[in-house]
Design a protein around this motif. Structure first.
Motif, PDB file in Angstrom:
ATOM      1  N   SER A  16       2.224  -0.020 -11.812  1.00  0.00           N
ATOM      2  CA  SER A  16       2.017   0.988 -12.850  1.00  0.00           C
ATOM      3  C   SER A  16       3.212   1.933 -12.855  1.00  0.00           C
ATOM      4  CB  SER A  16       0.732   1.786 -12.583  1.00  0.00           C
ATOM      5  OG  SER A  16       0.532   2.781 -13.576  1.00  0.00           O
ATOM      6  N   ASP A  17       3.485   2.542 -14.008  1.00  0.00           N
ATOM      7  CA  ASP A  17       4.664   3.416 -14.113  1.00  0.00           C
ATOM      8  C   ASP A  17       4.439   4.784 -13.495  1.00  0.00           C
ATOM      9  OD1 ASP A  17       2.946   4.393 -16.054  1.00  0.00           O
ATOM     10  OD2 ASP A  17       4.493   4.605 -17.594  1.00  0.00           O
ATOM     11  N   ASN A  18       3.199   5.176 -13.299  1.00  0.00           N
ATOM     12  CA  ASN A  18       2.835   6.419 -12.595  1.00  0.00           C
ATOM     13  C   ASN A  18       1.329   6.435 -12.422  1.00  0.00           C
ATOM     14  OD1 ASN A  18       3.843   7.572 -15.686  1.00  0.00           O
ATOM     15  ND2 ASN A  18       1.694   7.835 -15.137  1.00  0.00           N
ATOM     16  N   CYS A  48       6.556   8.714 -17.220  1.00  0.00           N
ATOM     17  CA  CYS A  48       6.933   7.401 -17.723  1.00  0.00           C
ATOM     18  C   CYS A  48       8.411   7.027 -17.721  1.00  0.00           C
ATOM     19  CB  CYS A  48       6.387   7.281 -19.143  1.00  0.00           C
ATOM     20  SG  CYS A  48       6.925   5.821 -20.001  1.00  0.00           S
ATOM     21  N   SER A  49       9.207   7.668 -18.554  1.00  0.00           N
ATOM     22  CA  SER A  49      10.599   7.240 -18.753  1.00  0.00           C
ATOM     23  C   SER A  49      11.383   7.094 -17.453  1.00  0.00           C
ATOM     24  CB  SER A  49      11.337   8.205 -19.683  1.00  0.00           C
ATOM     25  OG  SER A  49      10.735   8.258 -20.934  1.00  0.00           O
ATOM     26  N   PRO A  50      11.370   8.096 -16.582  1.00  0.00           N
ATOM     27  CA  PRO A  50      12.180   7.976 -15.367  1.00  0.00           C
ATOM     28  C   PRO A  50      11.749   6.851 -14.441  1.00  0.00           C
ATOM     29  CG  PRO A  50      10.837   9.973 -15.316  1.00  0.00           C
ATOM     30  CD  PRO A  50      10.736   9.434 -16.690  1.00  0.00           C
ATOM     31  N   SER A  51      10.439   6.570 -14.361  1.00  0.00           N
ATOM     32  CA  SER A  51       9.987   5.454 -13.529  1.00  0.00           C
ATOM     33  C   SER A  51      10.487   4.134 -14.095  1.00  0.00           C
ATOM     34  CB  SER A  51       8.465   5.434 -13.439  1.00  0.00           C
ATOM     35  OG  SER A  51       8.011   6.266 -12.400  1.00  0.00           O
ATOM     36  N   LEU A  97       9.851   1.074  -6.981  1.00  0.00           N
ATOM     37  CA  LEU A  97      10.156   0.220  -8.128  1.00  0.00           C
ATOM     38  C   LEU A  97      11.653  -0.035  -8.248  1.00  0.00           C
ATOM     39  CD1 LEU A  97       7.740   1.360 -10.997  1.00  0.00           C
ATOM     40  CD2 LEU A  97       7.436  -0.411  -9.261  1.00  0.00           C
ATOM     41  N   ASN A  98      12.463   0.887  -7.741  1.00  0.00           N
ATOM     42  CA  ASN A  98      13.918   0.677  -7.702  1.00  0.00           C
ATOM     43  C   ASN A  98      14.263  -0.649  -7.032  1.00  0.00           C
ATOM     44  OD1 ASN A  98      12.970   3.350  -7.371  1.00  0.00           O
ATOM     45  ND2 ASN A  98      14.888   4.090  -6.565  1.00  0.00           N
ATOM     46  N   ASP A  99      13.436  -1.062  -6.056  1.00  0.00           N
ATOM     47  CA  ASP A  99      13.760  -2.204  -5.216  1.00  0.00           C
ATOM     48  C   ASP A  99      13.547  -3.550  -5.902  1.00  0.00           C
ATOM     49  OD1 ASP A  99      14.303  -0.350  -3.227  1.00  0.00           O
ATOM     50  OD2 ASP A  99      12.287  -0.451  -2.391  1.00  0.00           O
ATOM     51  N   THR A 127       0.807  -1.223   0.000  1.00  0.00           N
ATOM     52  CA  THR A 127       0.000   0.000   0.000  1.00  0.00           C
ATOM     53  C   THR A 127       0.840   1.272   0.000  1.00  0.00           C
ATOM     54  OG1 THR A 127      -0.143  -0.003   2.410  1.00  0.00           O
ATOM     55  CG2 THR A 127      -1.865  -1.182   1.205  1.00  0.00           C
ATOM     56  N   ASN A 128       2.151   1.130   0.209  1.00  0.00           N
ATOM     57  CA  ASN A 128       3.042   2.291   0.214  1.00  0.00           C
ATOM     58  C   ASN A 128       4.186   2.088  -0.777  1.00  0.00           C
ATOM     59  OD1 ASN A 128       2.003   4.236   2.204  1.00  0.00           O
ATOM     60  ND2 ASN A 128       2.335   2.576   3.669  1.00  0.00           N
ATOM     61  N   ALA A 129       3.814   1.688  -1.993  1.00  0.00           N
ATOM     62  CA  ALA A 129       4.796   1.484  -3.055  1.00  0.00           C
ATOM     63  C   ALA A 129       4.824   2.723  -3.950  1.00  0.00           C
ATOM     64  CB  ALA A 129       4.456   0.245  -3.872  1.00  0.00           C
ATOM     65  N   TYR A 130       6.005   3.069  -4.425  1.00  0.00           N
ATOM     66  CA  TYR A 130       6.182   4.288  -5.232  1.00  0.00           C
ATOM     67  C   TYR A 130       6.817   3.989  -6.582  1.00  0.00           C
ATOM     68  CZ  TYR A 130       4.783   7.047  -1.257  1.00  0.00           C
ATOM     69  OH  TYR A 130       4.043   7.588  -0.233  1.00  0.00           O
ATOM     70  N   CYS A 131       6.467   4.830  -7.562  1.00  0.00           N
ATOM     71  CA  CYS A 131       6.880   4.618  -8.953  1.00  0.00           C
ATOM     72  C   CYS A 131       8.387   4.685  -9.243  1.00  0.00           C
ATOM     73  CB  CYS A 131       6.133   5.567  -9.873  1.00  0.00           C
ATOM     74  SG  CYS A 131       4.340   5.334  -9.815  1.00  0.00           S
ATOM     75  N   PRO A 132       9.130   5.661  -8.783  1.00  0.00           N
ATOM     76  CA  PRO A 132       8.913   6.758  -7.843  1.00  0.00           C
ATOM     77  C   PRO A 132       8.819   8.131  -8.541  1.00  0.00           C
ATOM     78  CG  PRO A 132      11.227   6.278  -7.952  1.00  0.00           C
ATOM     79  CD  PRO A 132      10.563   5.411  -8.980  1.00  0.00           C
ATOM     80  N   VAL A 133       8.457   8.133  -9.825  1.00  0.00           N
ATOM     81  CA  VAL A 133       8.342   9.383 -10.576  1.00  0.00           C
ATOM     82  C   VAL A 133       6.972   9.413 -11.241  1.00  0.00           C
ATOM     83  CG1 VAL A 133       9.488  10.913 -12.241  1.00  0.00           C
ATOM     84  CG2 VAL A 133      10.822   9.172 -11.053  1.00  0.00           C
TER      85      VAL A 133
END
Length: 498
Positions: free
Chosen positions: A308-310, A76-79, A385-387, A67-73
């Protein structure tokens, strides 16, 4: 007697090796990344959603949802860069914003990527749909492609050499198989490195291009079904030819990004308007993908990840709102109303795609691995998403170099249901802003240094309605300093070849 002992010893050693090998059977991995899907679109995240998402909700019931996941942008491209490299995009050459047409790869030469890591770990890697992380297109005149650096150009493709291979794209960054486009506004679809088709787009065209005899034009409302069919064929063929080798499938549909190219059979299928119909269509095709895993008896040893990417670009949708010609611009966002028949794609979260608020940067994230991840579970731990890269690296036994995936955390314990805080903070970014989430607090850095910025306690104000900066100036200052420190750190040399 000594011979008998030796034989027994050798047999025991062989038996141990077989057990060890059996114990290290690598799981298959399916990573599904939606395009502009909101946190509140899925019923498993928003009980007020007007969009039926039975397949994704079933996936959530079979796995764990964060519930606390981030794209983190919030664009599109940066995520996608964060997902594919485990590194914040502000450390790349493209510090902010989305890649424009024909711009080069965001990845540094030799930079380790998620598919490359898995390829090196023995996986067959395949991707279908959308890349949008840059590539180098050949031209007939040796000049930059017409429309370079723009999102729309009337002479798009005029000097593209359609018969020569594209370089520095998905295949050069770890995908053994690829079918999809780099950027939708370029239109070109690649099979491996070769341009074989073009997306028929409502906003862009390839009228100025030459050498088009071999180019298949794919109607935008057929693209989702096409990449699903190709993904299913990949799974089926792989299972028939090399079933013991693990696979990584990256399914990246261009949905529900505008234009809302809903197939005729899905138009009017929901109470959330054309947008809702598109999300429902996406869910249906994801269901076909998951059913294929079941029919091939691969589900038990397959990790399925969804995100999702954002956030969604829409604050609200509904059958009473015409979104057929919706533009990809924040200035045209229709604000939430009070109609009971409205659907809020980002749920209770403030903001949309493009923005620094939660509606832009928070994503639904579902992970399923039968027997390993708990079923029907929920975690409130911070995740980005980095993780994904470090977490999957941990699962497959890949030791990441110190200069790779430097902003990625191994969150396997979280996905296994342990309430363990692995990530203390996450930096989030919009097209023109940056913020940091730490614990329950979120600090948004002001664009003007003469202003205070914003501070929210998301524990009791997930909609970011009350700025608490004035009551907590010291906390804001501490978080601001931490954000500056994170931004100032640069990536270690990433020019190695892995």
């Amino acid at each position: 007697m000594l011979g008998v002992v030796l034989i027994i010893g050798m047999s025991f050693a062989v038996s141990c090796k077989k057990k060890e090998k059996a114990a290290t059977v690598l799981p298959n991995i399916v990573l599904i990344l939606a395009d502009d899907l909101g946190y509140g679109d899925l019923a498993s995240y928003n009980h007020n959603s007007l969009v039926p998402t039975p397949n994704l909700d079933r996936l959530a019931s079979q796995g764990i949802r964060l519930t606390n996941a981030y794209c983190p942008v919030s664009v599109c491209s940066p995520s996608r860069y964060a997902l594919m490299t485990g590194t914040y995009p502000f450390r790349s050459w493209k510090k902010s914003g989305v890649l424009s047409n024909y711009e080069p790869s965001m990845m540094a030469e030799g930079q380790l990527t998620l598919p490359k890591m898995l390829q090196l770990s023995g996986y067959t890697t395949a991707g279908f749909g959308k890349w949008h992380l840059g590539a180098s297109f050949p031209t007939l005149d040796g000049e930059r492609p017409a429309g370079y650096g723009k999102f729309k150009a009337e002479n798009n493709g005029a000097n593209i050499d359609l018969k020569s291979p594209v370089s520095d794209g998905p295949v050069d960054h770890g995908f053994e198989h690829w079918f999809g486009f780099s950027c939708a506004s370029e239109c070109w679809v690649m099979n491996g490195k070769n341009i074989v088709a073009a997306l028929q787009h409502d906003f862009y065209n390839i009228d100025s291009a030459t050498q088009k005899d071999h180019i298949e034009v794919i109607p935008s409302d057929k693209y989702l079904s096409m990449i699903t069919e190709k993904s299913v064929r990949f799974l089926t063929d792989h299972n028939a030819t090399d079933p013991k080798k693990p696979f990584f499938l990256y399914f990246a549909p261009y949905v529900p990004h505008i234009p809302l190219s809903v197939s005729d059979e899905f138009k009017g299928a929901t109470k959330a308007g054309l947008y809702g119909d598109y999300v429902y269509e996406l869910d249906t095709y994801i269901g076909k993908l998951l059913s294929t895993l079941d029919s091939l008896q691969q589900s038990k040893n397959t990790i399925v990840l969804f995100a999702s990417d954002n956030g969604s670009q829409f604050e609200m949708t509904g059958t009473h709102i015409d979104l057929a010609s919706a533009s990809n611009s924040p200035k045209d966002v229709i604000k939430k109303g009070t109609n009971a028949n409205e659907h809020y794609p980002n749920g209770d979260l403030k903001g949309t795609k493009w923005t620094i608020w939660e509606g832009g940067v928070r994503t639904p994230f579902i992970a399923k691995w039968p027997g390993k991840f708990p079923s029907g579970a929920k975690s409130d731990q911070l995740f980005a998403l980095n993780d994904v890269m470090a977490t999957l690296g941990s699962i497959v036994g890949f030791k990441l170099p110190t200069d790779a995936a430097i902003d990625s955390y191994d969150q396997l314990s979280v996905l296994m249901g342990k309430e363990e805080s692995i990530r203390e903070s996450v930096v989030v970014q919009s097209s023109n802003g940056m913020a940091i989430r730490k614990g329950n607090w979120k600090y948004i850095m002001p664009s003007d240094e003469n202003t205070d910025g914003e501070l929210y306690n998301l524990a009791d104000d997930v909609s970011e309605s009350t700025n608490r900066f004035e009551k907590n100036p010291e906390l804001a200052k501490t978080m601001k300093n931490e954000l500056h420190e994170m931004i100032s750190r640069t990536a270690i040399d990433q020019s190695k070849n892995y």
